[in-house]
Design a protein around this motif. Structure first.
Motif, short mmCIF file in Angstrom:
data_model
loop_
_atom_site.label_atom_id
_atom_site.label_comp_id
_atom_site.label_asym_id
_atom_site.label_seq_id
_atom_site.Cartn_x
_atom_site.Cartn_y
_atom_site.Cartn_z
N TYR A 197 0.91 -1.45 -0.06
CA TYR A 197 -0.03 0.04 0.04
C TYR A 197 0.97 1.28 0.02
O TYR A 197 0.55 2.05 -0.82
N ASP A 198 1.83 1.38 0.88
CA ASP A 198 2.67 2.52 0.76
C ASP A 198 3.39 2.76 -0.15
O ASP A 198 3.34 4.00 -0.64
N GLU A 199 4.02 1.85 -1.04
CA GLU A 199 4.63 2.02 -2.25
C GLU A 199 3.51 2.58 -3.45
O GLU A 199 4.10 3.53 -4.16
N MET A 200 2.63 1.86 -3.39
CA MET A 200 1.44 2.14 -4.42
C MET A 200 1.12 3.54 -4.10
O MET A 200 0.84 4.33 -5.05
N LEU A 201 0.93 3.94 -2.74
CA LEU A 201 0.34 5.50 -2.60
C LEU A 201 1.29 6.22 -3.13
O LEU A 201 0.99 7.46 -3.67
N LEU A 239 -1.77 -7.50 -6.90
CA LEU A 239 -2.09 -7.44 -5.64
C LEU A 239 -1.54 -6.39 -4.99
O LEU A 239 -0.41 -6.44 -4.75
N VAL A 240 -2.50 -5.22 -4.30
CA VAL A 240 -2.04 -4.21 -3.55
C VAL A 240 -2.30 -4.62 -2.22
O VAL A 240 -3.33 -4.86 -1.76
N LYS A 241 -0.95 -4.64 -1.10
CA LYS A 241 -1.45 -5.23 0.11
C LYS A 241 -0.57 -4.57 1.15
O LYS A 241 0.53 -3.63 0.62
N GLU A 242 -0.61 -5.14 2.32
CA GLU A 242 0.22 -4.34 3.63
C GLU A 242 1.48 -4.52 3.16
O GLU A 242 2.54 -3.71 3.02
N GLU A 243 2.24 -5.91 3.20
CA GLU A 243 3.60 -6.01 3.17
C GLU A 243 3.81 -6.99 1.95
O GLU A 243 3.00 -7.67 1.57
N VAL A 244 4.92 -6.67 1.27
CA VAL A 244 5.19 -7.39 0.08
C VAL A 244 6.62 -8.38 0.27
O VAL A 244 7.60 -7.55 0.99
N THR A 245 6.78 -9.35 -0.18
CA THR A 245 8.11 -10.04 -0.22
C THR A 245 8.95 -9.00 -1.13
O THR A 245 9.01 -9.12 -2.18
N VAL A 246 10.24 -8.67 -0.55
CA VAL A 246 11.17 -7.93 -1.41
C VAL A 246 12.30 -8.80 -1.85
O VAL A 246 12.89 -9.35 -1.32
#
Ligand code: ADP
Ligand code: ASP
Ligand code: MG
Length: 414
Positions: A197-201, A239-246
């Motif tokens: 979400y943060d990166e998408m924002l 999928l836009v979500k809280e945490e993603v695996t980097v």
């Protein structure tokens, strides 16, 4: 029974055939036993055409009348889609923003959703109807029709999904998901399977038009399961979500760009506490959004210059309000530079990797692209550059941060 919110953008509903195609997609979900809320935009470029018509009449249309005009676009689509659904044997009801209970602040042009009287939609859903809601519009407490800002149908969809506690909100559009850069500008961009979400924002705020920033904000605040995918293919979206695996070594996840910026410099202000706040309060009184701010104080004088960037369309209003308040602000003169653009890199990995900004400046300067302004946050770096260099800058940064798609042949040979 699950509630699903689907949103279809302008290109997805641009013709009667496309509306029929959308109706088929809705039917598929209904046939699987789901309750559907479908949010739609105005057909094709019809919002732009409405704006053009207003501009033919006046350069300064009244904001209230502009909202009244622009909301008609979505109203065309909801009724046509409801009819197309009826033709497929489904029960469907179209609703304008106010009929769907979407309450906004009393601002025209870019109002925030404050509340949704969700009972109105729930009532129709419980009677077995597909509810087709006009995106981008609401009603203020004093009964005025408002709009949510260009691209705001995404926000209607996510806000409804949050209020209904929907299983998911699917944003159907003309690309197959969120890419590492706008695929129209960077042909080598690739689709991201997931993004936080943060990166998408950040990307949305920095100009990645694929999602409206307030939609992402609302999804984050309400933990909405949000996907972006194509209307025209079955391909899995993003999928836009809280945490993603980097993934290892990937520090930057996306590059965004924003055209049509102008840098304004208020020169020769007296260096005193309160100078900055006076300038920006004056601009805020006219709802002028300021982006990057530079306070250029000199050590050995009592004079300061305040530079800031704005959307080019706000230039006239900015010059007016500053000129009107010249005496109380106490500046010498104003200069401005038009035809600028902002290019930005975004990635959560920046927090723990120093030197990212340096790499960005280095790769832009190697291409002889002049950097006019800079701003940073924990997960982004933005540079204002001449608009003529924007596409080049985006492509160079995409390559610098290892985002260029590996060609099929390279993949095979690896
Ligand atoms: P809709 O009418 O469906 O809301 P938009 O035009 O608002 O569609 O958004 C989709 C467009 O966003 C794409 O066609 C693409 O050009 C643009 N875009 C900008 N940045 C990105 C990105 N990072 N990923 C995907 N699309 C992007
Ligand atoms: N029709 C509006 C626009 O073109 C809203 C949207 O499409 O999201 O901006
Ligand atoms: Mg859009």
């Amino acid at each position: 029974m699950s509630i699903i919110v689907q949103k279809f953008g302008g290109t997805s509903v641009g013709t009667i055939e496309k509306i029929q195609h959308v109706a088929q997609k809705v039917k598929k979900e209904v046939d699987q036993g789901n309750q559907l809320v479908v949010v739609v935009s105005a057909m094709g470029k019809s919002t732009d055409q409405l704006v053009d018509m207003a501009n033919q009449l006046t350069p300064n249309p009244a904001a209230r009348e502009m909202d009244m005009l622009l909301t008609t676009g979505e109203q065309v689509t909801i009724s046509l889609l409801a009819m197309a659904l009826h033709q497929l044997g489904l029960d469907a009801t179209s609703m304008t923003g106010w009929q769907a209970g979407i309450q906004t602040e009393s601002v025209h042009g870019s109002a925030r959703v404050q509340d949704i009287e969700i009972g109105k939609v729930q009532n129709k859903l419980s009677k077995g109807s597909v509810v087709v809601v006009a995106g981008f519009q609401g009603v203020s407490q004093d009964g005025q029709i408002t709009t949510l800002g260009r691209g705001g149908s995404d926000t209607t969809a996510v806000a409804l999904a949050a209020a209904l506690k929907a299983e998911r909100c699917d944003i159907f559009t003309d690309v197959t998901g969120v890419y590492t850069a706008d695929p129209r500008v960077v042909p080598k961009a690739s689709k991201l399977e997931q993004i936080s979400y943060d990166e998408m924002l950040e990307l949305a705020n920095l100009g990645a038009g694929v999602l409206h920033p307030r939609a992402v904000e609302c999804a984050k605040n309400n933990d909405v399961y949000l996907t972006v995918r194509s209307t025209f293919s079955e391909e899995e979206g993003t999928l836009v979500k809280e945490e993603v695996t980097v993934e290892d070594g990937i520090i930057v996840h996306g590059v965004a760009h924003d055209e049509e910026m102008t840098k304004v410099t208020v020169r020769g202000m007296k260096k005193e506490i309160g100078a900055l706040s006076r300038v920006f309060k004056t601009l805020a009184s006219k709802q002028i959004n300021v982006d990057i701010i530079i306070n250029q104080s000199m050590y050995d004088t009592d004079i300061t210059n305040i530079a800031f960037s704005i959307d080019s369309e706000d230039l006239e209003a900015t010059l007016h309000v500053l000129e009107d308040n010249k005496e109380s602000l106490g500046y010498e003169d104003i200069i401005y530079e038009e035809n600028l653009a902002k290019v930005s890199i975004v990635g959560a990995g920046m927090i723990s990797n120093p030197g990212v900004a340096a790499d960005m400046f280095d790769s832009l300067s190697r291409e002889e692209i002049e950097i006019k302004m800079v701003s940073t946050s924990e997960i982004k770096v933005s540079c204002v550059v001449p608009a003529a260099n924007m596409v080049k800058a985006v492509q160079v940064l995409h390559n610098t941060f290892n985002l260029d798609k590996v060609e099929e042949t390279e993949k095979v040979n690896a």
